[in-house]
Design a protein around this motif. Sequence first.
Motif, mmCIF file in Angstrom:
data_model
loop_
_atom_site.group_PDB
_atom_site.id
_atom_site.type_symbol
_atom_site.label_atom_id
_atom_site.label_comp_id
_atom_site.label_asym_id
_atom_site.label_seq_id
_atom_site.Cartn_x
_atom_site.Cartn_y
_atom_site.Cartn_z
ATOM 1 N N PRO A 299 -167.346 -19.048 56.767
ATOM 2 C CA PRO A 299 -168.434 -19.871 57.328
ATOM 3 C C PRO A 299 -169.073 -20.788 56.289
ATOM 4 N N ILE A 300 -169.157 -20.337 55.046
ATOM 5 C CA ILE A 300 -169.740 -21.191 54.000
ATOM 6 C C ILE A 300 -168.855 -22.412 53.777
ATOM 7 N N LEU A 301 -167.542 -22.211 53.751
ATOM 8 C CA LEU A 301 -166.617 -23.338 53.606
ATOM 9 C C LEU A 301 -166.696 -24.262 54.810
ATOM 10 N N GLY A 302 -166.787 -23.706 56.009
ATOM 11 C CA GLY A 302 -166.891 -24.525 57.213
ATOM 12 C C GLY A 302 -168.150 -25.365 57.232
ATOM 13 N N ILE A 303 -169.264 -24.778 56.820
ATOM 14 C CA ILE A 303 -170.532 -25.523 56.792
ATOM 15 C C ILE A 303 -170.463 -26.615 55.733
ATOM 16 N N SER A 304 -169.839 -26.327 54.600
ATOM 17 C CA SER A 304 -169.728 -27.346 53.549
ATOM 18 C C SER A 304 -168.848 -28.513 53.989
ATOM 19 N N LEU A 305 -167.922 -28.283 54.915
ATOM 20 C CA LEU A 305 -167.093 -29.363 55.448
ATOM 21 C C LEU A 305 -167.774 -30.099 56.606
ATOM 22 N N GLY A 306 -168.921 -29.600 57.021
ATOM 23 C CA GLY A 306 -169.662 -30.261 58.087
ATOM 24 C C GLY A 306 -169.402 -29.696 59.470
ATOM 25 N N PHE A 307 -168.704 -28.592 59.551
ATOM 26 C CA PHE A 307 -168.433 -27.966 60.843
ATOM 27 C C PHE A 307 -169.449 -26.837 61.056
ATOM 28 N N TRP A 308 -170.555 -27.159 61.697
ATOM 29 C CA TRP A 308 -171.648 -26.202 61.866
ATOM 30 C C TRP A 308 -171.260 -25.014 62.734
ATOM 31 N N PHE A 309 -170.271 -25.199 63.625
ATOM 32 C CA PHE A 309 -169.914 -24.111 64.544
ATOM 33 C C PHE A 309 -169.259 -22.930 63.839
ATOM 34 N N PHE A 310 -168.897 -23.081 62.572
ATOM 35 C CA PHE A 310 -168.356 -21.936 61.836
ATOM 36 C C PHE A 310 -169.408 -20.846 61.618
ATOM 37 N N VAL A 311 -170.678 -21.200 61.771
ATOM 38 C CA VAL A 311 -171.740 -20.185 61.681
ATOM 39 C C VAL A 311 -171.577 -19.168 62.808
#
Length: 147
Positions: free
Chosen positions: A74-86
Amino acid sequence: MNGARRNPRDFWEKGRGTGAGAPRPLGGVPSGAPRAARPSRLAVPDEPRPTGPPPRVGGAVAALVVSLLTLAVPILGISLGFWFFVLVTNVPGIGFGIAALTKIPDEAAVERFLRYTWACNLAYVVLSVVFLVPVMVLALMMMMAGF
């Protein structure tokens, strides 16, 4: 296998064998008592000495560490701008791992929460792969389009 040799698992499950357990006092007689009242040093205690570690502490710690390592996705997803990884954070796995460590004296509860933790970890890895494939395809298409 040789019938005289026992299975190593029997050693830990049944608590028999020559393990290096903590020495226990052999009698309840105080040291100031007369020598005749003291038990001999060769007396065998009535209760068997504990020979193994507490129930599955290492397994519970490993499961909790793996659950915490899954926070990288989720941290990698958020850093890429994909908020739904939370939404795919392994919260149940972390909760079950903590619960397994808090139930240490109760072997049955530790085993139960340990199974739950590993099941959540496995489900999380499968779910991460399902989410990762479309993200990789989207990133490849964006690179080919020149965005």
